[in-house]
Design an enzyme around this catalytic site. Sequence first.
Site, mmCIF file in Angstrom:
data_model
loop_
_atom_site.group_PDB
_atom_site.id
_atom_site.type_symbol
_atom_site.label_atom_id
_atom_site.label_comp_id
_atom_site.label_asym_id
_atom_site.label_seq_id
_atom_site.Cartn_x
_atom_site.Cartn_y
_atom_site.Cartn_z
ATOM 1 N N THR A 26 0.744 -1.107 0.188
ATOM 2 C CA THR A 26 0.428 0.370 0.035
ATOM 3 C C THR A 26 0.708 1.226 -0.288
ATOM 4 O O THR A 26 2.375 0.922 0.649
ATOM 5 C CB THR A 26 -0.805 -0.006 1.296
ATOM 6 N N THR A 29 4.312 4.720 -3.014
ATOM 7 C CA THR A 29 5.418 4.261 -4.144
ATOM 8 C C THR A 29 4.255 2.671 -4.325
ATOM 9 O O THR A 29 4.828 2.194 -5.799
ATOM 10 C CB THR A 29 6.180 3.630 -3.146
ATOM 11 N N ASP A 82 8.207 3.079 5.351
ATOM 12 C CA ASP A 82 8.392 4.612 5.987
ATOM 13 C C ASP A 82 10.042 4.505 6.338
ATOM 14 O O ASP A 82 10.431 6.226 5.908
ATOM 15 C CB ASP A 82 7.539 4.749 7.118
ATOM 16 N N LYS A 92 7.015 0.506 8.965
ATOM 17 C CA LYS A 92 5.351 0.810 8.137
ATOM 18 C C LYS A 92 4.281 0.976 8.551
ATOM 19 O O LYS A 92 3.871 1.340 10.296
ATOM 20 C CB LYS A 92 5.369 -0.083 7.599
ATOM 21 N N GLY A 95 0.292 4.763 6.449
ATOM 22 C CA GLY A 95 -0.919 4.164 5.271
ATOM 23 C C GLY A 95 -2.153 4.042 6.087
ATOM 24 O O GLY A 95 -3.064 3.478 5.861
ATOM 25 N N GLU A 101 -0.745 -5.308 5.458
ATOM 26 C CA GLU A 101 1.371 -5.610 5.197
ATOM 27 C C GLU A 101 1.853 -6.875 5.719
ATOM 28 O O GLU A 101 2.753 -7.647 5.140
ATOM 29 C CB GLU A 101 1.814 -4.030 4.959
#
Length: 220
Positions: A26, A29, A82, A92, A95, A101
């Site tokens: 997600t 990128t 991140d 991470k 978002g 994830e």
Amino acid sequence: MTEAKRQAAEKAIEYVEDGMIVGVGTGSTVAYFIDALGRIGDRIKGAVSSSEQSTQRLRALGIEVLDLNSTGPLSLYVDGADECDPHKRLIKGGGAALTREKIIAEASEKFVCIVDPAKQVDVLGRFPLPVEVIPMARSLVARELLAITRAQPVWRQDAEGRGVVTDNGNAILDVHGLAITDPVALEQAINQIPGVVSVGLFARRPADVVIVGGEPPRVL
Ligand SMILES: O=C[C@H](O)[C@H](O)[C@H](O)COP(=O)(O)O
């Protein structure tokens, strides 16, 4: 950094093989990666998606989104981050998609992480560490996080000042002001707190490959 994100995403397409079911992360990128995947959509069997946001983008490009329960283990997972340290350990969840994830990363043989150079750090923690929590445990978990880390957890709000709700119906606490010297130990300790769904530290299962956008992209 937009161009660097696109360069990293385009390079990651080289890891996609014919007939694969691709795990898809997600973020901004990954959005470039999904667009690139759309160009070779007829060569893959489908994707497993880590968020409603990515699911919509995949479907809009005609890529079938499959249920991880029916696919079995995946060969490849591509996602952003991140922060990324020299050991390919990650923060991470900027978002709010960290839990799904983490599930897909665990189910995948190879995790290819795509980042722009600004994401590279020596020590994780400058980016606030996201923790997904069951809503009723929010205050309890915040107190325990403060006790464990001595850093301040902040309940994530949206632009209208409402608590962010994840795709799983949970809240996010962001822990500010960390310098994470032992990411594996911290990941384990946070996972032990009742009410924590997952923490955005990917240390026990780091990335296998990190692609840093640039001309040319660097593969670590
Ligand atoms: O929850 C979101 C994910 O962990 C993203 O992969 C991460 O926030 C990086 O996103 P971006 O590629 O937009 O910087």
